[in-house]
Design a protein around this motif. Structure first.
Motif, PDB file in Angstrom:
ATOM      1  N   CYS A   6       0.654  -1.400  -0.337  1.00 16.40           N
ATOM      2  CA  CYS A   6       0.437   0.223  -0.219  1.00 16.40           C
ATOM      3  C   CYS A   6       0.649   1.141  -0.236  1.00 16.40           C
ATOM      4  CB  CYS A   6      -1.072   0.219   1.329  1.00 16.40           C
ATOM      5  SG  CYS A   6      -1.972   1.559   1.559  1.00 16.40           S
ATOM      6  N   CYS A  16      -2.875  -4.087   4.830  1.00 15.39           N
ATOM      7  CA  CYS A  16      -2.726  -3.209   4.677  1.00 15.39           C
ATOM      8  C   CYS A  16      -3.993  -2.447   5.881  1.00 15.39           C
ATOM      9  CB  CYS A  16      -3.936  -2.516   3.819  1.00 15.39           C
ATOM     10  SG  CYS A  16      -4.305  -0.626   3.269  1.00 15.39           S
ATOM     11  N   CYS A  18      -5.583   0.687   5.858  1.00 20.12           N
ATOM     12  CA  CYS A  18      -5.616   1.988   6.031  1.00 20.12           C
ATOM     13  C   CYS A  18      -7.258   1.818   6.965  1.00 20.12           C
ATOM     14  CB  CYS A  18      -5.688   2.588   4.172  1.00 20.12           C
ATOM     15  SG  CYS A  18      -4.281   2.697   3.674  1.00 20.12           S
ATOM     16  N   HIS A  19      -8.295   0.946   6.080  1.00 22.07           N
ATOM     17  CA  HIS A  19      -9.480   1.344   6.604  1.00 22.07           C
ATOM     18  C   HIS A  19      -9.873   1.367   7.831  1.00 22.07           C
ATOM     19  CE1 HIS A  19      -8.117  -2.756   7.640  1.00 22.07           C
ATOM     20  NE2 HIS A  19      -9.349  -3.360   8.687  1.00 22.07           N
ATOM     21  N   ALA A  20      -9.033   0.819   8.896  1.00 18.99           N
ATOM     22  CA  ALA A  20      -9.019   1.212  10.205  1.00 18.99           C
ATOM     23  C   ALA A  20      -8.328   2.483  10.714  1.00 18.99           C
ATOM     24  CB  ALA A  20      -8.132   0.688  10.987  1.00 18.99           C
ATOM     25  N   LYS A  22      -8.086   6.349  11.861  1.00 19.80           N
ATOM     26  CA  LYS A  22      -8.413   7.758  11.595  1.00 19.80           C
ATOM     27  C   LYS A  22      -7.294   8.571  12.504  1.00 19.80           C
ATOM     28  CE  LYS A  22     -12.106   9.411  14.315  1.00 19.80           C
ATOM     29  NZ  LYS A  22     -14.278   9.673  15.666  1.00 19.80           N
TER      30      LYS A  22
END
Length: 203
Positions: A6, A16, A18-20, A22
């Motif tokens: 990624c 990856c 990235c979905h988590a 924040k």
């Protein structure tokens, strides 16, 4: 065949996180002194922490000469500065009267390497030490530690932030941490994964 990574989190596409992600904002400035052996370690949590706290500072080295830049930086600061490391003189956040408008320094390495870094950097004694009052065991079950009170650097930062400010939102820190841990567990053979989960249950 080379693995695809990624471009943002720099983890393999299959892992990856990235979905988590924040971003976390905090009035507490986080500084990590990282042992060189941790930089490319596959289970290095400082790498994760930097993704959610891009404002944090990381200095890599071992001896005092490696941290000259950091020493100069800290000398120019007006905020209270604390080293998060348990010792005979360390205090809890409450005992020290520490507030979130502070700079916290954490040493990233195994217990043995972190201790050696502290011995090689006596200038750290200029700053008061903090230790954590944390009843929860580490959730970093994919990396073994000899001490039962061991926390990953990411966990230590999160618990320190919440001790400094009980209203701090540390959920994003643990969200990306848990995503990484689950990816690692999923990639393990079933029997190996069962052993790690078994250790967590017994703990």
């Amino acid at each position: 065949m080379s693995r695809s990574y990624c471009i943002y989190c720099q983890y393999p596409q299959s892992a990856c996180v990235c979905h988590a992600l924040k971003p976390v904002t905090s009035n507490t400035e986080v500084v990590v002194m990282q042992h060189p052996s941790e930089v490319d370690h596959a289970k290095n949590t400082v790498r994760l922490l930097k993704l959610v706290m891009p404002q944090m500072k990381i200095y890599v080295g071992e001896s005092a000469a490696d941290f000259i830049e950091l020493q100069h930086y800290l000398a120019a600061q007006t905020k209270p500065i604390y080293v998060v490391y348990p010792n005979e003189h360390s205090q809890t956040v409450a005992e020290a009267g520490a507030s979130e408008a502070a700079i916290i320094i954490l040493v990233d390495g195994t217990w043995r390497k972190a201790y050696r870094m502290l011995q090689l950097n006596p200038w750290l004694l200029n700053y008061p030490s903090l230790h954590l009052e944390c009843e929860d065991e580490s959730q970093y079950i994919i990396r073994k530690a000899k001490r039962s009170d061991s926390l990953s650097t990411l966990e230590a930062v999160a618990h320190t932030l919440i001790a400094l400010n009980p209203a701090a939102d540390i959920a994003p820190i643990f969200a990306v941490f848990n995503a990484m841990v689950q990816h690692k567990l999923t990639a393990m053979p079933a029997l190996v994964r069962e052993r790690y989960n078994g250790d967590k249950i017994k703990g």
